[in-house]
Each structure stands twice: as C-alpha cells, then as structure tokens.
Write an enzyme that holds these catalytic residues in place. Sequence first.
Site, PDB file in Angstrom:
ATOM      1  N   CYS A 103       0.805  -1.231   0.000  1.00  0.00           N
ATOM      2  CA  CYS A 103       0.000   0.000   0.000  1.00  0.00           C
ATOM      3  C   CYS A 103       0.841   1.286   0.000  1.00  0.00           C
ATOM      4  O   CYS A 103       0.560   2.176  -0.810  1.00  0.00           O
ATOM      5  CB  CYS A 103      -0.966   0.032   1.178  1.00  0.00           C
ATOM      6  SG  CYS A 103      -1.503  -1.567   1.758  1.00  0.00           S
ATOM      7  N   ARG A 132       6.553 -11.252   6.059  1.00  0.00           N
ATOM      8  CA  ARG A 132       6.000 -11.025   7.402  1.00  0.00           C
ATOM      9  C   ARG A 132       6.671 -11.991   8.361  1.00  0.00           C
ATOM     10  O   ARG A 132       6.790 -13.178   8.059  1.00  0.00           O
ATOM     11  CB  ARG A 132       4.482 -11.224   7.397  1.00  0.00           C
ATOM     12  CG  ARG A 132       3.809 -10.187   6.507  1.00  0.00           C
ATOM     13  CD  ARG A 132       2.312 -10.315   6.464  1.00  0.00           C
ATOM     14  NE  ARG A 132       1.763  -9.367   5.492  1.00  0.00           N
ATOM     15  CZ  ARG A 132       0.490  -9.280   5.160  1.00  0.00           C
ATOM     16  NH1 ARG A 132      -0.393 -10.079   5.735  1.00  0.00           N
ATOM     17  NH2 ARG A 132       0.078  -8.392   4.284  1.00  0.00           N
ATOM     18  N   GLN A 150       1.235 -11.149  -2.477  1.00  0.00           N
ATOM     19  CA  GLN A 150      -0.090 -10.600  -2.226  1.00  0.00           C
ATOM     20  C   GLN A 150      -0.533  -9.852  -3.484  1.00  0.00           C
ATOM     21  O   GLN A 150       0.176  -8.962  -3.958  1.00  0.00           O
ATOM     22  CB  GLN A 150      -0.020  -9.647  -1.036  1.00  0.00           C
ATOM     23  CG  GLN A 150      -1.382  -9.231  -0.533  1.00  0.00           C
ATOM     24  CD  GLN A 150      -1.279  -8.249   0.615  1.00  0.00           C
ATOM     25  OE1 GLN A 150      -0.446  -7.355   0.597  1.00  0.00           O
ATOM     26  NE2 GLN A 150      -2.132  -8.399   1.603  1.00  0.00           N
ATOM     27  N   ASP A 152      -2.100  -7.356  -4.414  1.00  0.00           N
ATOM     28  CA  ASP A 152      -2.592  -6.151  -3.768  1.00  0.00           C
ATOM     29  C   ASP A 152      -3.069  -5.159  -4.824  1.00  0.00           C
ATOM     30  O   ASP A 152      -2.454  -5.024  -5.864  1.00  0.00           O
ATOM     31  CB  ASP A 152      -1.418  -5.535  -2.993  1.00  0.00           C
ATOM     32  CG  ASP A 152      -1.864  -4.767  -1.793  1.00  0.00           C
ATOM     33  OD1 ASP A 152      -3.084  -4.635  -1.600  1.00  0.00           O
ATOM     34  OD2 ASP A 152      -0.993  -4.299  -1.044  1.00  0.00           O
ATOM     35  N   HIS A 154      -5.381  -1.204  -5.236  1.00  0.00           N
ATOM     36  CA  HIS A 154      -6.035  -0.078  -4.554  1.00  0.00           C
ATOM     37  C   HIS A 154      -6.859   0.735  -5.527  1.00  0.00           C
ATOM     38  O   HIS A 154      -6.521   0.833  -6.705  1.00  0.00           O
ATOM     39  CB  HIS A 154      -4.983   0.798  -3.874  1.00  0.00           C
ATOM     40  CG  HIS A 154      -4.200   0.038  -2.843  1.00  0.00           C
ATOM     41  ND1 HIS A 154      -2.995  -0.560  -3.122  1.00  0.00           N
ATOM     42  CD2 HIS A 154      -4.493  -0.277  -1.561  1.00  0.00           C
ATOM     43  CE1 HIS A 154      -2.567  -1.192  -2.047  1.00  0.00           C
ATOM     44  NE2 HIS A 154      -3.450  -1.042  -1.084  1.00  0.00           N
ATOM     45  N   LYS A 234     -13.956  -3.835   6.694  1.00  0.00           N
ATOM     46  CA  LYS A 234     -13.664  -4.610   5.480  1.00  0.00           C
ATOM     47  C   LYS A 234     -14.705  -5.684   5.229  1.00  0.00           C
ATOM     48  O   LYS A 234     -15.353  -6.182   6.146  1.00  0.00           O
ATOM     49  CB  LYS A 234     -12.268  -5.230   5.559  1.00  0.00           C
ATOM     50  CG  LYS A 234     -11.973  -6.016   6.827  1.00  0.00           C
ATOM     51  CD  LYS A 234     -10.489  -6.406   6.851  1.00  0.00           C
ATOM     52  CE  LYS A 234     -10.123  -7.134   8.118  1.00  0.00           C
ATOM     53  NZ  LYS A 234      -8.722  -7.444   8.250  1.00  0.00           N
ATOM     54  N   HIS A 280      -8.671  -0.833  -0.376  1.00  0.00           N
ATOM     55  CA  HIS A 280      -7.650  -1.869  -0.597  1.00  0.00           C
ATOM     56  C   HIS A 280      -8.422  -3.112  -1.017  1.00  0.00           C
ATOM     57  O   HIS A 280      -9.451  -3.426  -0.428  1.00  0.00           O
ATOM     58  CB  HIS A 280      -6.915  -2.259   0.689  1.00  0.00           C
ATOM     59  CG  HIS A 280      -6.287  -1.136   1.436  1.00  0.00           C
ATOM     60  ND1 HIS A 280      -4.936  -1.031   1.592  1.00  0.00           N
ATOM     61  CD2 HIS A 280      -6.835  -0.093   2.107  1.00  0.00           C
ATOM     62  CE1 HIS A 280      -4.653   0.033   2.326  1.00  0.00           C
ATOM     63  NE2 HIS A 280      -5.792   0.615   2.655  1.00  0.00           N
TER      64      HIS A 280
END
Length: 404
Positions: A103, A132, A150, A152, A154, A234, A280
């Site tokens: 992000c 992570r 991921q 990801d 946006h 979410k 997201h």
Amino acid sequence: MPVPAHAPSPPDHRDLGNSLDLFHFQDDAPGMVFWHPRGLTIYRVLAEAARRHCHAEDYSEVMTPQVLRDSIWERSGHWTHYREDMFRFDDGKEPVALKPVSCPGHLEIVRRRQLSYRDLPLRISEFGLVHRHEPSGSLHGLFRLRQFTQDDGHIWCLPEQLDAEVKGFATGLMAFYRAFGFGDFDVKLSTRPTSRVGDEALWTRAESLLGGAASEAGLAWSEQPGGGAFYGPKLEFSLRDAWGRLWQCGTIQLDLVLPERFGVQYASSDGTCKVPMMLHRALFGSLERFMGVLLEHSGGRLDPWLAPEQVRVLPVSESHGPQARALAGVLDGSNLRVGVDNDPGTLALRVHRAHADGVPFVVILGQREIDSGTATLRERAGEHRTLLQEQVAVVLARQCSPPQ
Ligand code: ZN
C-alpha cells in the site's frame, strides 16, 4: 473439480507438492517456498488469471521497492501497529524493513499525480512479494508463509463512486472464483475494532456503505463485530472447498486514514483540493495460499487450464518416439503444456503414471494410429476417442483454455 474417489479426508497440499514435484521447504528458509518448475508453472497461471481480470477491470499494474526506510512505515502506521511482524534491519544509515504490504508504495505513486476528479476512479495493482515475520510455530506449508505474493490493489475514487466500486469488485470476484471451481461463498463484514482511528460517524457510514454494496451485489453477508482493520472496515470473502471447509481469500477494505497521511489529493469539480476515498482489495489474498487451497480442493487433479502439464504424448513403443515428439512439437506450438513419456515400460504403466502425475489428457500414438494419420486421445475419466492428428491441437487447445 471432483473430489478424488476413496479419499477419506482432505489431502495435504505439502504431500501433493512432493508427489507432484511442485515445491519444497527446508529449514534454511523457514516459511519460504523453493518452487520447482511444475509448481512455478501453476503459480504463473494463477498470476496470469489475476492479471487478465485486473486488466478487464481497468487496473494499471505497478511494482514498488522491497526495502523501505522507517519514514514510510511511520507515515503508514506500520511502525506503530505492525513493527514486530516486519523483517527489520539497517541499510547502513537508517532503519529499514522488508515490505509486509504494498500500500505505501502505491500511495507514493498516486500522490505524485496531479489528479482531477475526472481521473477517478483510479485503480492500480501489484503482485507484491511481501515478507511477514510470522512465528516459526505458526508456519504451515503454503497456508502460512513468511514470504508470499499478495495480489494487492487499490482504488481511489469520489465518495459517490464508492458504492459502485465495492459492488463491481464483489461481483467480479465471484466470477473469478467460479472459474477455479468454487461456487459457494461466505461473506463477512468486519466492523470497527477497539483500537482504531477516525470518528464514530465516519465508521458508521463506512460500515453501512460496505454492507449496502455487498447486498446490492446480491451477496448474503453477516457481521463480524470488531474484526475490521485499525484504518477501516472490510468485507471478507471466503470460499468453500470440496471438503466443506471455508477459506478466507479475497477482501475489500475502506481506508479512512492513509490517503490523507500520504497527501493524496484531487482537484474537485468546484476547483478545491480534496482527499479521495481509498479501497484496498485482493482477489487471492496470498497467491501461494490460494494454490494450497486449490491443490487440496482438487486432490492435485487440477482443471486442464491450471495443470502444469496439460497433455502427455505416449508412443506405444520406442520406435514410435520420433512421431510422438513431432506431435508434441505441434501441441507445444499451440501453447499447450506438453510432455512425452518414451520411457521403457508398458503403455498401461505409463498411462497410470500420467494419471498419478495429474496430467488431464494423454495422447497415444502407435502403428495403427500412424498408418491412419490419427491419434488416440484419452481423458482423465478414462474415455478414449480417435482424432485426426491435425485435430488434436485444436481440440486440446479448446479444452485447456481458461474459462471465459
Ligand atoms: Zn493495501
């Protein structure tokens, strides 16, 4: 995808990874995958499916740095809320961390644009390799990793566009999952957690907006009180596998914090500068984890469009090898993933081996076929049919193409 017959319990994707020669783990790299060629092929097929989906939904793909200094993580809140879960070190001058999410990188790209309200909604995506620092005891094959991808993405939009964006994402996500053979879903709305930012009225509006958009997309959802992120509520999408288990994969989250913190603005229709809304979203969540789910769901018998080897050509005897290799060359030229098994051993044994390797189609070529310019196509379920050799590539390309 049918559940394998006689299987009393779900197969373990780690065993399938070994038996199908897809990937391995070793203690030198806890929670990280060594991809073998066949496993990497599946990984790429999954990534391409997501890429096609994102392209159709008007996302632009980007790529952002792996290592970022603490100033970025302080701005994003990760240094405060997520520090212990990050791989941190020193770049010789300042503390840095391997990115656990993409992000902040996306926000840095977007804030450099002179955005007008006409540019919104703006959608960008990344196959972000993230790290992570999961405790070693919690690591579990592809399901829980320290390094994973991921998908990801946006969305920045006007407040009045939020509803359509959430609804569009949810509708597209259901179609995306169906292509993999998942048709049963569970949707949760995760609401405000105890530790959060933003005022109560904003949360109330954000929660009702997400729930309303999910209903409009025709989804039955239930509430998961307190399960939201510190920056916003979410929607979480779980799919049910062939064994009845639910797997949370996709998500869309409203962010009440980051656009302002990173200074993202747009010129509104009245000429003033405003902060856009931010969502997201992810289809797979973790691409590796989704592959683990898919392997257990299918028992390793992946649908033809996903199989690392879609067709294997078997010459009946060694003397038919050159013709088998020539036919394999034609199939390869039609973008099919093809192998040839010309090893000594009976035909029955090699058919069995192709089956055990999860190969959906076998093409048999013996003297009878060569004399008549044909080939025998054997499907996974055991049906045979005779085709002209020039038809084989056309028939298989149709059967192996991704669902539309
Ligand atoms: Zn994000």
